[in-house]
Design a protein around this motif. Structure first.
Motif, PDB file in Angstrom:
ATOM      1  N   MET A   1      34.346  13.585  18.429  1.00 47.14           N
ATOM      2  CA  MET A   1      35.217  12.421  18.350  1.00 47.14           C
ATOM      3  C   MET A   1      35.897  12.187  19.681  1.00 47.14           C
ATOM      4  N   GLY A   2      36.087  10.928  20.024  1.00 45.04           N
ATOM      5  CA  GLY A   2      36.712  10.631  21.304  1.00 45.04           C
ATOM      6  C   GLY A   2      37.620   9.424  21.256  1.00 45.04           C
ATOM      7  N   TRP A   3      38.511   9.393  22.221  1.00 48.88           N
ATOM      8  CA  TRP A   3      39.363   8.234  22.460  1.00 48.88           C
ATOM      9  C   TRP A   3      38.952   7.598  23.787  1.00 48.88           C
ATOM     10  N   PHE A   4      38.890   6.289  23.787  1.00 49.07           N
ATOM     11  CA  PHE A   4      38.535   5.531  24.972  1.00 49.07           C
ATOM     12  C   PHE A   4      39.518   4.373  25.115  1.00 49.07           C
ATOM     13  N   ARG A   5      39.575   3.790  26.296  1.00 52.22           N
ATOM     14  CA  ARG A   5      40.475   2.654  26.474  1.00 52.22           C
ATOM     15  C   ARG A   5      39.851   1.644  27.419  1.00 52.22           C
ATOM     16  N   GLN A   6      40.297   0.420  27.260  1.00 54.83           N
ATOM     17  CA  GLN A   6      39.813  -0.654  28.117  1.00 54.83           C
ATOM     18  C   GLN A   6      40.953  -1.605  28.420  1.00 54.83           C
ATOM     19  N   ALA A   7      41.245  -1.728  29.690  1.00 54.89           N
ATOM     20  CA  ALA A   7      42.259  -2.667  30.147  1.00 54.89           C
ATOM     21  C   ALA A   7      41.580  -3.977  30.536  1.00 54.89           C
ATOM     22  N   PRO A   8      42.304  -5.082  30.510  1.00 57.63           N
ATOM     23  CA  PRO A   8      41.705  -6.368  30.874  1.00 57.63           C
ATOM     24  C   PRO A   8      41.075  -6.324  32.257  1.00 57.63           C
ATOM     25  N   GLY A   9      39.833  -6.770  32.333  1.00 54.55           N
ATOM     26  CA  GLY A   9      39.140  -6.817  33.610  1.00 54.55           C
ATOM     27  C   GLY A   9      38.586  -5.500  34.100  1.00 54.55           C
ATOM     28  N   LYS A  10      38.723  -4.469  33.282  1.00 51.93           N
ATOM     29  CA  LYS A  10      38.234  -3.144  33.682  1.00 51.93           C
ATOM     30  C   LYS A  10      37.198  -2.635  32.694  1.00 51.93           C
ATOM     31  N   GLU A  11      36.426  -1.666  33.141  1.00 55.54           N
ATOM     32  CA  GLU A  11      35.435  -1.060  32.262  1.00 55.54           C
ATOM     33  C   GLU A  11      36.102  -0.099  31.278  1.00 55.54           C
ATOM     34  N   ARG A  12      35.457   0.076  30.144  1.00 54.05           N
ATOM     35  CA  ARG A  12      35.948   1.049  29.177  1.00 54.05           C
ATOM     36  C   ARG A  12      35.810   2.444  29.773  1.00 54.05           C
ATOM     37  N   GLU A  13      36.827   3.278  29.570  1.00 55.19           N
ATOM     38  CA  GLU A  13      36.809   4.621  30.150  1.00 55.19           C
ATOM     39  C   GLU A  13      37.157   5.676  29.108  1.00 55.19           C
ATOM     40  N   GLY A  14      36.656   6.875  29.340  1.00 57.95           N
ATOM     41  CA  GLY A  14      36.947   7.985  28.451  1.00 57.95           C
ATOM     42  C   GLY A  14      38.348   8.517  28.668  1.00 57.95           C
ATOM     43  N   VAL A  15      39.086   8.699  27.587  1.00 61.90           N
ATOM     44  CA  VAL A  15      40.448   9.229  27.642  1.00 61.90           C
ATOM     45  C   VAL A  15      40.467  10.693  27.222  1.00 61.90           C
ATOM     46  N   ALA A  16      39.904  10.971  26.058  1.00 61.84           N
ATOM     47  CA  ALA A  16      39.905  12.343  25.542  1.00 61.84           C
ATOM     48  C   ALA A  16      38.805  12.492  24.504  1.00 61.84           C
ATOM     49  N   VAL A  17      38.226  13.672  24.465  1.00 61.82           N
ATOM     50  CA  VAL A  17      37.178  13.996  23.507  1.00 61.82           C
ATOM     51  C   VAL A  17      37.476  15.367  22.929  1.00 61.82           C
ATOM     52  N   ILE A  18      37.133  15.549  21.651  1.00 59.41           N
ATOM     53  CA  ILE A  18      37.397  16.830  20.993  1.00 59.41           C
ATOM     54  C   ILE A  18      36.175  17.264  20.208  1.00 59.41           C
ATOM     55  N   SER A  19      35.913  18.563  20.258  1.00 56.34           N
ATOM     56  CA  SER A  19      34.761  19.114  19.558  1.00 56.34           C
ATOM     57  C   SER A  19      34.996  19.131  18.049  1.00 56.34           C
ATOM     58  N   THR A  20      33.959  19.455  17.320  1.00 53.45           N
ATOM     59  CA  THR A  20      34.028  19.395  15.865  1.00 53.45           C
ATOM     60  C   THR A  20      35.130  20.280  15.295  1.00 53.45           C
ATOM     61  N   GLY A  21      35.281  21.472  15.842  1.00 53.31           N
ATOM     62  CA  GLY A  21      36.296  22.386  15.350  1.00 53.31           C
ATOM     63  C   GLY A  21      37.628  22.272  16.059  1.00 53.31           C
ATOM     64  N   GLY A  22      37.676  21.465  17.104  1.00 51.11           N
ATOM     65  CA  GLY A  22      38.918  21.249  17.827  1.00 51.11           C
ATOM     66  C   GLY A  22      39.193  22.224  18.954  1.00 51.11           C
ATOM     67  N   LYS A  23      38.279  23.160  19.192  1.00 46.52           N
ATOM     68  CA  LYS A  23      38.553  24.178  20.214  1.00 46.52           C
ATOM     69  C   LYS A  23      38.287  23.684  21.621  1.00 46.52           C
ATOM     70  N   ASN A  24      37.362  22.780  21.771  1.00 40.19           N
ATOM     71  CA  ASN A  24      37.002  22.286  23.104  1.00 40.19           C
ATOM     72  C   ASN A  24      37.444  20.835  23.249  1.00 40.19           C
ATOM     73  N   THR A  25      37.998  20.533  24.416  1.00 40.03           N
ATOM     74  CA  THR A  25      38.464  19.182  24.677  1.00 40.03           C
ATOM     75  C   THR A  25      38.086  18.740  26.088  1.00 40.03           C
TER      76      THR A  25
ATOM     77  N   GLU B   1      50.191   1.779  33.816  1.00 42.67           N
ATOM     78  CA  GLU B   1      48.727   1.775  33.969  1.00 42.67           C
ATOM     79  C   GLU B   1      47.994   2.316  32.749  1.00 42.67           C
ATOM     80  N   ASP B   2      48.718   2.824  31.776  1.00 42.87           N
ATOM     81  CA  ASP B   2      48.108   3.235  30.509  1.00 42.87           C
ATOM     82  C   ASP B   2      47.928   2.057  29.560  1.00 42.87           C
ATOM     83  N   THR B   3      48.445   0.907  29.931  1.00 37.09           N
ATOM     84  CA  THR B   3      48.310  -0.286  29.092  1.00 37.09           C
ATOM     85  C   THR B   3      46.848  -0.641  28.918  1.00 37.09           C
ATOM     86  N   ALA B   4      46.403  -0.717  27.656  1.00 37.37           N
ATOM     87  CA  ALA B   4      44.998  -0.981  27.357  1.00 37.37           C
ATOM     88  C   ALA B   4      44.817  -1.070  25.855  1.00 37.37           C
ATOM     89  N   MET B   5      43.634  -1.488  25.452  1.00 41.73           N
ATOM     90  CA  MET B   5      43.208  -1.349  24.058  1.00 41.73           C
ATOM     91  C   MET B   5      42.589   0.026  23.930  1.00 41.73           C
TER      92      MET B   5
END
Length: 130
Positions: A34-58, A89-93
């Motif tokens: 599972m992951g979180w991503f964000r996209q600000a106006p005029g910018k490409e979507r970028e990876g914010v955070a990802v977590i493994s199935t058990g939560g141990k790796n991020t 600068e964290d402003t995004a969808m």
């Protein structure tokens, strides 16, 4: 049918905090990267955070390391993103996403690449004012 529903976005001042949630259904959440991503106006979507199935790796994008924390509750089929020390600068969808399978760590896995994920939520807006 895969469903991902984000919530928790809003407007805050710089330095504030928000906690995003993503409710999941229609796929084996406990076995899915599972992951979180964000996209600000005029910018490409970028990876914010990802977590493994058990939560141990991020994984965290460089711009959020030390400020954001990703977590998951497999029993509740919910993904979280705790965001502290917010900056304008964290402003995004913000979107949650999954590929419906275990994370593929390593260079070839492109863990933070939005193109590696298949299913997406509709997003929740985060606006940070200075």
């Amino acid at each position: 049918q895969v469903q991902l529903v984000e919530s928790g976005g809003g407007s805050v001042q710089a330095g504030g905090s928000l906690r995003l949630s993503c409710g999941a259904s229609g796929f084996p959440f406990s076995f899915s990267c599972m992951g979180w991503f964000r996209q600000a106006p005029g910018k490409e979507r970028e990876g914010v955070a990802v977590i493994s199935t058990g939560g141990k790796n991020t994984y965290y994008g460089d711009s959020v390391k030390g400020r954001f924390t990703v977590s998951r509750d497999n029993g509740k089929k919910t993904l979280y993103l705790q965001m502290n020390g917010l900056k304008p600068e964290d402003t995004a969808m913000y979107y949650c996403a999954t590929n419906g399978r275990a994370c593929q760590w390593g260079i070839g896995g492109r863990i933070g690449d939005p193109g590696s994920y298949v299913y997406w939520g509709q997003g929740t807006q985060v606006t940070v004012s200075s």
